[in-house]
Design a protein around this motif. Sequence first.
Motif, PDB file in Angstrom:
ATOM      1  N   ILE A  17       0.836  -1.203   0.000  1.00  0.00           N
ATOM      2  CA  ILE A  17       0.000   0.000   0.000  1.00  0.00           C
ATOM      3  C   ILE A  17       0.872   1.253   0.000  1.00  0.00           C
ATOM      4  O   ILE A  17       0.611   2.203  -0.741  1.00  0.00           O
ATOM      5  CB  ILE A  17      -0.959  -0.014   1.211  1.00  0.00           C
ATOM      6  N   ALA A  18       1.936   1.237   0.805  1.00  0.00           N
ATOM      7  CA  ALA A  18       2.825   2.401   0.879  1.00  0.00           C
ATOM      8  C   ALA A  18       3.540   2.647  -0.452  1.00  0.00           C
ATOM      9  O   ALA A  18       3.817   3.788  -0.812  1.00  0.00           O
ATOM     10  CB  ALA A  18       3.847   2.201   1.989  1.00  0.00           C
ATOM     11  N   ALA A  19       3.829   1.599  -1.204  1.00  0.00           N
ATOM     12  CA  ALA A  19       4.475   1.764  -2.499  1.00  0.00           C
ATOM     13  C   ALA A  19       3.462   2.115  -3.591  1.00  0.00           C
ATOM     14  O   ALA A  19       3.800   2.782  -4.566  1.00  0.00           O
ATOM     15  CB  ALA A  19       5.216   0.485  -2.876  1.00  0.00           C
ATOM     16  N   PHE A  20       2.219   1.692  -3.420  1.00  0.00           N
ATOM     17  CA  PHE A  20       1.186   1.882  -4.434  1.00  0.00           C
ATOM     18  C   PHE A  20       0.601   3.290  -4.420  1.00  0.00           C
ATOM     19  O   PHE A  20       0.375   3.890  -5.468  1.00  0.00           O
ATOM     20  CB  PHE A  20       0.083   0.841  -4.205  1.00  0.00           C
ATOM     21  N   ILE A  21       0.386   3.840  -3.236  1.00  0.00           N
ATOM     22  CA  ILE A  21      -0.271   5.150  -3.095  1.00  0.00           C
ATOM     23  C   ILE A  21       0.477   6.266  -3.832  1.00  0.00           C
ATOM     24  O   ILE A  21      -0.142   7.028  -4.576  1.00  0.00           O
ATOM     25  CB  ILE A  21      -0.507   5.489  -1.610  1.00  0.00           C
ATOM     26  N   PRO A  22       1.804   6.401  -3.684  1.00  0.00           N
ATOM     27  CA  PRO A  22       2.476   7.493  -4.402  1.00  0.00           C
ATOM     28  C   PRO A  22       2.432   7.352  -5.923  1.00  0.00           C
ATOM     29  O   PRO A  22       2.685   8.299  -6.645  1.00  0.00           O
ATOM     30  CB  PRO A  22       3.926   7.419  -3.913  1.00  0.00           C
ATOM     31  N   ARG A  23       2.112   6.179  -6.410  1.00  0.00           N
ATOM     32  CA  ARG A  23       2.007   5.992  -7.855  1.00  0.00           C
ATOM     33  C   ARG A  23       0.599   6.265  -8.366  1.00  0.00           C
ATOM     34  O   ARG A  23       0.419   6.730  -9.486  1.00  0.00           O
ATOM     35  CB  ARG A  23       2.422   4.569  -8.219  1.00  0.00           C
ATOM     36  N   VAL A  24      -0.406   5.956  -7.567  1.00  0.00           N
ATOM     37  CA  VAL A  24      -1.793   6.079  -8.014  1.00  0.00           C
ATOM     38  C   VAL A  24      -2.337   7.495  -7.822  1.00  0.00           C
ATOM     39  O   VAL A  24      -3.038   8.010  -8.688  1.00  0.00           O
ATOM     40  CB  VAL A  24      -2.685   5.053  -7.277  1.00  0.00           C
ATOM     41  N   VAL A  25      -2.011   8.115  -6.709  1.00  0.00           N
ATOM     42  CA  VAL A  25      -2.558   9.440  -6.410  1.00  0.00           C
ATOM     43  C   VAL A  25      -2.203  10.463  -7.494  1.00  0.00           C
ATOM     44  O   VAL A  25      -3.098  11.164  -7.976  1.00  0.00           O
ATOM     45  CB  VAL A  25      -2.127   9.907  -5.000  1.00  0.00           C
ATOM     46  N   PRO A  26      -0.942  10.563  -7.921  1.00  0.00           N
ATOM     47  CA  PRO A  26      -0.663  11.530  -8.999  1.00  0.00           C
ATOM     48  C   PRO A  26      -1.408  11.210 -10.300  1.00  0.00           C
ATOM     49  O   PRO A  26      -1.792  12.127 -11.030  1.00  0.00           O
ATOM     50  CB  PRO A  26       0.853  11.418  -9.206  1.00  0.00           C
ATOM     51  N   PHE A  30      -3.616  14.119 -11.986  1.00  0.00           N
ATOM     52  CA  PHE A  30      -3.282  14.679 -13.296  1.00  0.00           C
ATOM     53  C   PHE A  30      -4.075  14.078 -14.448  1.00  0.00           C
ATOM     54  O   PHE A  30      -3.899  14.476 -15.589  1.00  0.00           O
ATOM     55  CB  PHE A  30      -1.784  14.520 -13.566  1.00  0.00           C
ATOM     56  N   ALA A  31      -4.961  13.132 -14.168  1.00  0.00           N
ATOM     57  CA  ALA A  31      -5.747  12.518 -15.243  1.00  0.00           C
ATOM     58  C   ALA A  31      -6.730  13.503 -15.858  1.00  0.00           C
ATOM     59  O   ALA A  31      -7.019  13.439 -17.054  1.00  0.00           O
ATOM     60  CB  ALA A  31      -6.483  11.290 -14.721  1.00  0.00           C
ATOM     61  N   THR A  32      -7.234  14.412 -15.054  1.00  0.00           N
ATOM     62  CA  THR A  32      -8.233  15.354 -15.558  1.00  0.00           C
ATOM     63  C   THR A  32      -7.654  16.742 -15.824  1.00  0.00           C
ATOM     64  O   THR A  32      -8.369  17.614 -16.296  1.00  0.00           O
ATOM     65  CB  THR A  32      -9.387  15.481 -14.553  1.00  0.00           C
ATOM     66  N   ARG A  33      -6.390  16.945 -15.538  1.00  0.00           N
ATOM     67  CA  ARG A  33      -5.765  18.253 -15.736  1.00  0.00           C
ATOM     68  C   ARG A  33      -4.732  18.190 -16.845  1.00  0.00           C
ATOM     69  O   ARG A  33      -4.129  17.158 -17.091  1.00  0.00           O
ATOM     70  CB  ARG A  33      -5.053  18.702 -14.456  1.00  0.00           C
ATOM     71  N   LYS A  34      -4.513  19.323 -17.462  1.00  0.00           N
ATOM     72  CA  LYS A  34      -3.447  19.401 -18.448  1.00  0.00           C
ATOM     73  C   LYS A  34      -2.144  19.713 -17.716  1.00  0.00           C
ATOM     74  O   LYS A  34      -2.069  20.644 -16.925  1.00  0.00           O
ATOM     75  CB  LYS A  34      -3.750  20.497 -19.463  1.00  0.00           C
ATOM     76  N   ILE A  35      -1.146  18.906 -17.986  1.00  0.00           N
ATOM     77  CA  ILE A  35       0.149  19.086 -17.337  1.00  0.00           C
ATOM     78  C   ILE A  35       0.902  20.192 -18.081  1.00  0.00           C
ATOM     79  O   ILE A  35       1.012  20.153 -19.308  1.00  0.00           O
ATOM     80  CB  ILE A  35       0.953  17.779 -17.352  1.00  0.00           C
ATOM     81  N   PRO A  36       1.427  21.179 -17.346  1.00  0.00           N
ATOM     82  CA  PRO A  36       2.154  22.273 -18.005  1.00  0.00           C
ATOM     83  C   PRO A  36       3.415  21.758 -18.713  1.00  0.00           C
ATOM     84  O   PRO A  36       4.032  20.784 -18.290  1.00  0.00           O
ATOM     85  CB  PRO A  36       2.536  23.205 -16.857  1.00  0.00           C
ATOM     86  N   ASN A  37       3.793  22.422 -19.778  1.00  0.00           N
ATOM     87  CA  ASN A  37       4.987  22.026 -20.536  1.00  0.00           C
ATOM     88  C   ASN A  37       6.249  22.105 -19.699  1.00  0.00           C
ATOM     89  O   ASN A  37       7.144  21.266 -19.829  1.00  0.00           O
ATOM     90  CB  ASN A  37       5.128  22.887 -21.793  1.00  0.00           C
ATOM     91  N   TRP A  38       6.361  23.114 -18.826  1.00  0.00           N
ATOM     92  CA  TRP A  38       7.560  23.241 -18.003  1.00  0.00           C
ATOM     93  C   TRP A  38       7.716  22.035 -17.087  1.00  0.00           C
ATOM     94  O   TRP A  38       8.838  21.599 -16.808  1.00  0.00           O
ATOM     95  CB  TRP A  38       7.550  24.536 -17.193  1.00  0.00           C
TER      96      TRP A  38
END
Length: 113
Positions: A17-26, A30-38
């Motif tokens: 769970i501790a290894a999975f959470i930092p991968r899933v939360v981002p 960011f799934a619904t947002r546009k990631i800035p080019n920078w």
Amino acid sequence: MGYSTLDHVLLVVFSMIAAFIPRVVPLHIFATRKIPNWFNEWMKYVPVSLFTALVVKDIFINTKTYTFVGLDSVAKILAAIIVMAIAYKTRSMGLSVVFGLIAVALLAMVVPV
């Protein structure tokens, strides 16, 4: 104090769970947002910097005493130079790692590790 099988299972589950959470939360953020080019430009350097930190630690730090060894491991330093040249020329992490391992093995026969 002994550990039971349940303790070991709980340790594995909580570690997962501790290894999975930092991968899933981002991903969800960011799934619904546009990631800035920078941000994308900045993230290109993360794998290179992590790999560099690992390699530099292995070459210049004694992992048993955590002391700086300087230029004592000539074979590793020469292999690192070879790997940098191959990585720059081919831009392939896989080829760089394979040639680095071969270079260390061959150089260890000739110069001190």
